[in-house]
Design a protein around this motif. Sequence first.
Motif, mmCIF file in Angstrom:
data_model
loop_
_atom_site.group_PDB
_atom_site.id
_atom_site.type_symbol
_atom_site.label_atom_id
_atom_site.label_comp_id
_atom_site.label_asym_id
_atom_site.label_seq_id
_atom_site.Cartn_x
_atom_site.Cartn_y
_atom_site.Cartn_z
ATOM 1 N N GLU A 15 0.834 -1.450 0.189
ATOM 2 C CA GLU A 15 0.010 -0.040 0.001
ATOM 3 C C GLU A 15 1.037 1.385 0.090
ATOM 4 O O GLU A 15 0.599 2.136 -0.607
ATOM 5 N N ASN A 18 2.462 1.777 -3.291
ATOM 6 C CA ASN A 18 1.773 2.286 -4.546
ATOM 7 C C ASN A 18 0.974 3.572 -4.204
ATOM 8 O O ASN A 18 0.381 4.048 -5.016
ATOM 9 N N THR A 19 1.193 3.936 -3.153
ATOM 10 C CA THR A 19 0.704 5.597 -2.722
ATOM 11 C C THR A 19 1.631 6.575 -2.612
ATOM 12 O O THR A 19 1.451 7.700 -2.475
ATOM 13 N N ASN A 21 2.852 7.310 0.453
ATOM 14 C CA ASN A 21 2.130 7.566 1.561
ATOM 15 C C ASN A 21 3.411 7.726 2.630
ATOM 16 O O ASN A 21 3.811 6.587 3.359
ATOM 17 N N GLN A 65 2.522 1.336 -10.426
ATOM 18 C CA GLN A 65 1.961 0.370 -9.273
ATOM 19 C C GLN A 65 2.589 -1.168 -9.232
ATOM 20 O O GLN A 65 2.964 -1.727 -10.184
#
Length: 139
Positions: A15, A18-19, A21, A65
């Motif tokens: 996650e 892919n972000t 963050n 991704q």
Amino acid sequence: MPPEPVESVMNRFVEFINTANEDLAREVISPDAVFHAPSHPKPLRGPEGYMEVIGMMRSGLPDVQWTLEEMVREGDTGAARFTMRGTHEGEFFGIPASGNKVSVQAMNFYYLAHGRIVGERGQPDLLGVMQQIGAVPAP
């Protein structure tokens, strides 16, 4: 409280990559983590080091991704096979944007402690990427 299982940490890690963050990076990557990436001659360290790799990838493949295809684990070590997909829309390793779609495999080893990643040795198929963006002729 016991540390999270390897599978849970790896799902959060996917996650994160892919972000991009930064909060997730700090959650799943130890501040002392050491990463060995073929794109960098010296190891990178901590969440900031991994953000540097993600930034480099996203500068050339902004829609990149990763899909975790399979993982084998033994204790706190995991071997993971990913598929990386993206579109070459920016300069990548000095190669101007081609607009080409890219899809390659990566094999990485992860080392965990206390529910966080403390190390990685990554082997993405950079030759495949370079062939698909037109920088290297395909056989």
